[in-house]
Enzyme design. Structure first.
Site, PDB file in Angstrom:
ATOM      1  N   GLU A 112     -51.796 -12.000  54.168  1.00 58.24           N
ATOM      2  CA  GLU A 112     -53.097 -12.145  53.533  1.00 58.24           C
ATOM      3  C   GLU A 112     -53.001 -11.770  52.051  1.00 58.24           C
ATOM      4  O   GLU A 112     -52.291 -10.828  51.678  1.00 58.24           O
ATOM      5  CB  GLU A 112     -54.137 -11.279  54.236  1.00 58.24           C
ATOM      6  N   CYS A 125     -54.684  -9.374  44.725  1.00 61.46           N
ATOM      7  CA  CYS A 125     -53.991  -8.381  45.545  1.00 61.46           C
ATOM      8  C   CYS A 125     -52.931  -9.106  46.376  1.00 61.46           C
ATOM      9  O   CYS A 125     -53.259  -9.905  47.256  1.00 61.46           O
ATOM     10  CB  CYS A 125     -54.988  -7.651  46.437  1.00 61.46           C
ATOM     11  N   CYS A 132     -45.879  -3.813  58.215  1.00 61.80           N
ATOM     12  CA  CYS A 132     -45.556  -2.599  57.460  1.00 61.80           C
ATOM     13  C   CYS A 132     -44.910  -1.591  58.404  1.00 61.80           C
ATOM     14  O   CYS A 132     -45.224  -1.557  59.593  1.00 61.80           O
ATOM     15  CB  CYS A 132     -46.828  -2.014  56.840  1.00 61.80           C
ATOM     16  N   CYS A 136     -49.565   4.409  58.195  1.00 61.03           N
ATOM     17  CA  CYS A 136     -50.606   5.285  57.653  1.00 61.03           C
ATOM     18  C   CYS A 136     -51.826   5.172  58.569  1.00 61.03           C
ATOM     19  O   CYS A 136     -52.295   4.064  58.864  1.00 61.03           O
ATOM     20  CB  CYS A 136     -50.963   4.880  56.226  1.00 61.03           C
ATOM     21  N   CYS A 139     -55.041   3.070  57.722  1.00 63.01           N
ATOM     22  CA  CYS A 139     -54.820   1.710  57.202  1.00 63.01           C
ATOM     23  C   CYS A 139     -54.638   0.708  58.335  1.00 63.01           C
ATOM     24  O   CYS A 139     -53.791   0.906  59.220  1.00 63.01           O
ATOM     25  CB  CYS A 139     -53.589   1.712  56.293  1.00 63.01           C
ATOM     26  N   GLU A 197     -45.105  -2.142  52.090  1.00 64.01           N
ATOM     27  CA  GLU A 197     -44.710  -1.144  51.085  1.00 64.01           C
ATOM     28  C   GLU A 197     -43.766  -1.826  50.094  1.00 64.01           C
ATOM     29  O   GLU A 197     -42.621  -2.131  50.419  1.00 64.01           O
ATOM     30  CB  GLU A 197     -44.006   0.039  51.771  1.00 64.01           C
ATOM     31  N   SER A 228     -48.304  -0.446  43.833  1.00 62.80           N
ATOM     32  CA  SER A 228     -48.771   0.728  44.580  1.00 62.80           C
ATOM     33  C   SER A 228     -47.754   1.097  45.653  1.00 62.80           C
ATOM     34  O   SER A 228     -47.338   0.253  46.444  1.00 62.80           O
ATOM     35  CB  SER A 228     -50.123   0.426  45.238  1.00 62.80           C
ATOM     36  N   SER A 250     -50.366   5.977  46.433  1.00 61.10           N
ATOM     37  CA  SER A 250     -51.286   6.078  47.563  1.00 61.10           C
ATOM     38  C   SER A 250     -51.218   7.526  48.069  1.00 61.10           C
ATOM     39  O   SER A 250     -50.392   7.858  48.917  1.00 61.10           O
ATOM     40  CB  SER A 250     -50.867   5.072  48.643  1.00 61.10           C
ATOM     41  N   LEU A 251     -52.090   8.388  47.547  1.00 59.51           N
ATOM     42  CA  LEU A 251     -51.958   9.835  47.738  1.00 59.51           C
ATOM     43  C   LEU A 251     -52.726  10.330  48.969  1.00 59.51           C
ATOM     44  O   LEU A 251     -52.131  10.752  49.954  1.00 59.51           O
ATOM     45  CB  LEU A 251     -52.454  10.555  46.477  1.00 59.51           C
ATOM     46  N   HIS A 252     -54.047  10.385  48.883  1.00 56.48           N
ATOM     47  CA  HIS A 252     -54.965  10.587  50.011  1.00 56.48           C
ATOM     48  C   HIS A 252     -55.024  11.994  50.601  1.00 56.48           C
ATOM     49  O   HIS A 252     -55.862  12.244  51.483  1.00 56.48           O
ATOM     50  CB  HIS A 252     -54.662   9.592  51.138  1.00 56.48           C
ATOM     51  N   ASN A 327     -62.778   2.014  54.246  1.00 56.04           N
ATOM     52  CA  ASN A 327     -63.245   0.733  54.769  1.00 56.04           C
ATOM     53  C   ASN A 327     -62.944   0.668  56.256  1.00 56.04           C
ATOM     54  O   ASN A 327     -61.782   0.647  56.665  1.00 56.04           O
ATOM     55  CB  ASN A 327     -62.552  -0.420  54.037  1.00 56.04           C
ATOM     56  N   CYS A 370     -59.737  -2.754  50.731  1.00 57.07           N
ATOM     57  CA  CYS A 370     -58.546  -1.920  50.728  1.00 57.07           C
ATOM     58  C   CYS A 370     -58.289  -1.336  52.115  1.00 57.07           C
ATOM     59  O   CYS A 370     -59.167  -0.744  52.731  1.00 57.07           O
ATOM     60  CB  CYS A 370     -58.722  -0.803  49.710  1.00 57.07           C
TER      61      CYS A 370
END
Length: 392
Positions: A112, A125, A132, A136, A139, A197, A228, A250-252, A327, A370
């Site tokens: 996508e 994007c 992946c 995470c 995600c 990634e 990213s 991508s910290l979070h 999201n 996102c």
């Protein structure tokens, strides 16, 4: 120009010229009998048609002799990926599902790509992998197992086809009703924030982004290309040194215990190592800041204490902090922080001297926001791939 409307669909029958650098294009000219003294010139002509004019049919390359165009068409392809689906959000965001050849996966694969129009800019994007490996937990993409890396050609093709569909090449017309910037180029920014990634596919990403930022081609400014990463520390310095694009992390989370859960790669490269790599990022300055992405999860990472610790962690790093309202996606256990909580978190970070914009959710109704991207692609078992190969 109608070439793009009838562009052939990507297959595996002939080598594709998209994604080759200048030296490789010149070598390809040797395969069709172009004399050595003409190869660089012919490669430059092809480069112009591919990346400036956006042509996907050799017959439109009018400054190349007809017999050479015929040889090129017999030997090489300029095919675009197949568009499986195109969805348009109520806010003008567009999401495409592109299909690529198997290339070792056993069956065709899909990714996508999302276009986000805003006043003054249009952001694309782009995906780097099918699926992946990072898992995470917040995600949606992380719930899809890795199928394979995308090639440099497949990464670039997402940009080319998006520009095709938007009418962003010379002599092309933007479809009526499409939401785009009011003037200038329609794709102004590229973010490697789609599926996958990027730094686990470094060489293909590097090749694609160097072509995308070439001043005689797609000519995207390196400052308008952002990669990213979730924290593949060994490749961070190389990203700045060899690609020269902007960096997003991508910290979070602000401690290893929580980040180990949200972003499991942290177990391999913890915050101390990640932030040290950020401090050493080539070209880092107030004019070239690192963006830290922080998804706001209700009751998980959104307290005032978390905000103060975030400021302490990033001390000395020229940075911007993007606060991302979570999201939702089917099956997720997380909730988005309340808006008042996000604003208070942002105020704390702002008062410490860091820009901390709250990202406006875009494309939620079409699962284009996102963390929501995912395709149905799965890698076939080896014995099934071998059976297909024998049958062919």
């Amino acid at each position: 120009m109608t070439a793009k409307a009838v562009a052939p669909v990507m297959g595996e029958d002939m080598p594709i010229l998209i994604g080759l650098n200048r030296e490789e294009l010149a070598a390809a000219m040797a395969e069709v009998g172009v004399p050595e003294r003409q190869r660089r010139m012919r490669a430059s002509q092809l480069w112009h048609w591919l990346y400036v004019r956006g042509v996907s049919d050799f017959s439109y390359m009018t400054n190349i002799a007809k017999d050479l165009r015929a040889k090129l068409a017999e030997t090489f392809s300029l095919a675009r990926p197949e568009i499986v689906d195109e969805q348009i959000s109520v806010d003008g965001t567009r999401k495409w599902l592109f299909r690529f050849p198997p290339r070792g996966a056993g069956r065709p694969v899909e990714v996508e790509t999302v276009y986000i129009p805003e006043e003054g800019r249009g952001t694309l994007c782009v995906s780097s992998q099918v699926g992946c490996t990072l898992t995470c937990t917040f995600c949606h993409t992380g719930t899809q197992k890795l199928v394979r890396n995308l090639t440099s050609e497949e990464i670039l093709s997402q940009i080319l086809l998006a520009r095709d569909r938007l009418g962003d090449f010379p002599d092309a017309t933007t479809p009526q009703g499409t939401v785009v910037p009011s003037e200038g180029r329609l794709v102004t920014n590229v973010v490697m924030m789609g599926m996958g990634e990027p730094l686990y596919n470094f060489e293909n990403i590097k090749k694609a982004l160097l072509i995308a930022s070439d001043g005689d081609g797609l000519s995207l400014s390196k400052r308008r290309i952002t990669l990213s990463t979730s924290g593949v520390v060994p490749e961070i310095f190389r990203t700045g040194d060899e690609i020269g694009c902007s960096l997003a992390i991508s910290l979070h989370a602000v401690n290893d215990e929580l980040r180990n859960v949200l972003v499991p790669i942290n177990k391999k490269w913890p915050l101390k190592d990640l932030l040290e790599a950020c401090r050493n990022y080539p070209g880092l300055s107030n004019a070239k800041r690192i963006t830290f992405e922080y998804v706001m999860l209700k009751g998980i990472n959104d307290s005032n204490k978390d905000a103060l610790e975030l400021v302490r962690l990033l001390k000395g790093i020229p940075a911007k902090i993007n606060l991302i309202p979570f999201n939702p996606w089917p099956g997720s256990e997380y909730e988005c922080s309340d808006w008042e909580r996000i604003e208070e978190f942002s105020d704390i970070v702002n008062r410490a001297g860091y820009a901390s914009p709250i990202r406006t959710p875009r494309g939620r109704d079409i699962f284009a926001a996102c963390g929501q991207l995912k395709s149905a692609s799965e890698r076939m078992r080896k014995k099934d791939r071998d059976a297909i190969a024998v049958g062919a």
